[in-house]
Design an enzyme around this catalytic site. Structure first.
Site, PDB file in Angstrom:
ATOM      1  N   ASP A 164     -11.175   0.483   4.341  1.00  0.00           N
ATOM      2  CA  ASP A 164      -9.779   0.446   4.771  1.00  0.00           C
ATOM      3  C   ASP A 164      -9.384   1.763   5.454  1.00  0.00           C
ATOM      4  OD1 ASP A 164      -7.299  -0.648   5.126  1.00  0.00           O
ATOM      5  OD2 ASP A 164      -6.650  -0.442   3.048  1.00  0.00           O
ATOM      6  N   ALA A 205      -3.961  -7.410  10.857  1.00  0.00           N
ATOM      7  CA  ALA A 205      -3.450  -8.788  10.814  1.00  0.00           C
ATOM      8  C   ALA A 205      -3.824  -9.588  12.062  1.00  0.00           C
ATOM      9  CB  ALA A 205      -1.937  -8.768  10.628  1.00  0.00           C
ATOM     10  N   GLY A 250      -7.987  -4.220   1.592  1.00  0.00           N
ATOM     11  CA  GLY A 250      -9.196  -4.077   2.392  1.00  0.00           C
ATOM     12  C   GLY A 250      -8.861  -3.832   3.848  1.00  0.00           C
ATOM     13  N   GLU A 279       4.412   3.021   6.055  1.00  0.00           N
ATOM     14  CA  GLU A 279       4.293   3.339   4.622  1.00  0.00           C
ATOM     15  C   GLU A 279       3.846   4.778   4.377  1.00  0.00           C
ATOM     16  OE1 GLU A 279       4.998   1.829   1.836  1.00  0.00           O
ATOM     17  OE2 GLU A 279       4.630  -0.325   1.930  1.00  0.00           O
ATOM     18  N   LYS A 315      -4.726   6.268   1.938  1.00  0.00           N
ATOM     19  CA  LYS A 315      -5.338   6.145   3.272  1.00  0.00           C
ATOM     20  C   LYS A 315      -4.276   6.191   4.368  1.00  0.00           C
ATOM     21  CE  LYS A 315      -4.257   1.693   4.273  1.00  0.00           C
ATOM     22  NZ  LYS A 315      -4.073   0.829   5.431  1.00  0.00           N
ATOM     23  N   LYS A 366       0.842  -1.199   0.000  1.00  0.00           N
ATOM     24  CA  LYS A 366       0.000   0.000   0.000  1.00  0.00           C
ATOM     25  C   LYS A 366       0.872   1.243   0.000  1.00  0.00           C
ATOM     26  CE  LYS A 366      -3.946  -2.306   2.150  1.00  0.00           C
ATOM     27  NZ  LYS A 366      -4.742  -2.551   3.367  1.00  0.00           N
TER      28      LYS A 366
END
Lengths: 302, 302
Positions: free
Chosen positions: B212, B108, B104, B249, B159, B70
């Site tokens: 998400d 985890a 989505g 990220e 996002k 992402k």
């Protein structure tokens, strides 16, 4: 009302807010409405008609009414501003006075502390939108204008149905992944209904759309989410409602939205599941199973 | 890797998950890729190019690659599947092998417990979408298909930028109203960028879009939100990044998204504010003030 007037605060619902000196508390209909330049209507949706039928004689011609109710009237399937129009002798389809809605992600306890927030002033009357923007906008409350009154009122009503489902997921400890999926699929079904009723799809992307939906699903304080959580834990609906001080708008609104969806032929699987849980004895955990086991498919919206 | 192979779990990042017996752990590129029928690429975005340049000789012709990265590559402004195409000697605009993304709201630790979740399998190749749906779908993980690979990858990347801002609001204790407004305005700016790049607006309504975004802004576990929260509390960026096990990220992606928005002439005020906080010394509290004090206006989207 006498207690609020005496203490200058609402000890039951919002004890942390002291009323500003400029606020007068009254139970006298004539005194409250005479010479008003703008009226803000904050009444539970299913009581709007009786309230405005009673107040109607005191509401002067041309005075704008701004509604903050979030629901749909069960018997008529009308939106709050339409009920106000009808109850004050106006034509709901073409009212003679400016009518609007003020809506958005606004947990009251946070507003009382002047934490930053946003709302939408919605009306087909541009002057009313601008007036509400300047009356209520401050450096901690940012108000956007939107001409899509239908979309803003539909978003405000249906998000309470989705919030009941979000609370049920919390009660079942289903986690953030599940609740975020619910938010997305719930938004899609709100937008589908809104589109069928003539709303602009962009409204559901806005602060009164997905913004209000998010706060209602994720804030621990929301009444509808909390009611859903207790249902998810297995408490019966009547017991939950009997013990709550405030009105849980999502419960009657679920009946209204489901009827509205049926009348317009709109697919609303989450609303249907909430209806089945509230009124037809479906268990919340079984509802999740049914939604998850639908045939794998493309993600559909409209 | 040796530790994961020996313990059959990742003690640092996901200690609660024991690897199923069918999972083989290897650091041998050839062994990992030979005879693969589908390859899942889970590599931080800024390391995709070097990783796939190295792996490329072992990737057989026609074998599909599904990315779960992402982000956006800073130097080239390419999406993850475009970087994979380029690094494996393919044409990013018209790759010869099926490429897709799986995305989505999927914290985890919740997946490890088999809590209910949803994802989107996105590819222009319908057979790959269907294969991913049947490979990964279970009765607790529902997978939708979507042909809008651009939209799904843009949503997944941006996002994380919005989640940094959401965390900053948490660090400043700004409340749920503010964070929900951020989610709505953030979604609008993600959708604006996506539209400019050819994505379908509906994708941003979906589980890989607003779903998400919601989990990333509201789950206490998200890395990007947590990084933002520490920045909101006043910790310097380098100190926060230095102490985190996993890649954040959103930090490099903020640089990339801001450049992409500039190149395409898209207005992204939240991304700009996050960039100014991360790299130009703006204080988070001052950024909120600036966003709240913009001229009152209509709610704009596209």
């Amino acid at each position: 009302m006498a207690q609020i007037a005496a203490e200058r605060r609402d000890p039951l619902r919002l004890p942390e807010l002291n009323l500003p000196a400029a606020v007068e508390v009254t139970g006298d209909d004539a005194a409250g409405l005479t010479d008003a330049s703008v009226v803000v209507s904050a009444v539970p949706t299913q009581h709007l008609r009786e309230t405005w039928t009673r107040l109607s004689p005191w509401l002067e011609a041309g005075v704008p009414v701004v509604s903050v109710s979030k629901g749909i009237e069960i018997d008529t399937l009308l939106r709050p501003t339409q009920v106000i129009a009808a109850a004050t002798g106006d034509d709901p389809a073409a009212p003679s006075r400016p009518l609007g809605a003020l809506s958005g992600p606004t947990i009251a306890a946070e507003l009382a502390r002047h934490l930053p927030a946003t709302m939408v002033a919605a009306s087909r009357d541009d002057a009313l939108c601008a007036a509400v923007q300047s009356l209520f906008g401050t450096d901690w409350l940012r108000i956007y204008r939107n001409r899509d009154l239908v979309g803003v009122e539909i978003a405000g009503a249906v998000k309470n149905v989705i919030a009941l489902a979000a609370g049920m997921l919390d009660g079942l400890q289903a986690g953030y992944n599940a609740k975020s999926a619910l938010l997305a699929r719930g938004l899609a079904e709100i937008a589908r209904l809104g589109s069928a009723l003539g709303a602009a799809v962009e409204t559901f992307f806005g602060v009164a759309g997905v913004g209000d939906l998010a706060v209602t699903c994720f804030s621990p304080q929301g009444r509808n989410r909390r009611c859903g959580e207790r249902l998810g834990c297995g408490e019966p609906l009547q017991e939950v409602l009997g013990s709550m001080v405030a009105v849980v708008e999502g419960v009657p609104t679920t009946r209204a939205v489901r009827r509205l969806a049926e009348a317009r032929g709109v697919d609303m699987p989450i609303t249907q599941a909430v209806h089945a849980i509230l009124f037809e004895g479906l268990r919340p955990a079984d509802a999740i199973g049914q939604l998850m086991r639908r045939r794998p498919k493309s993600e559909g919206f409209f």
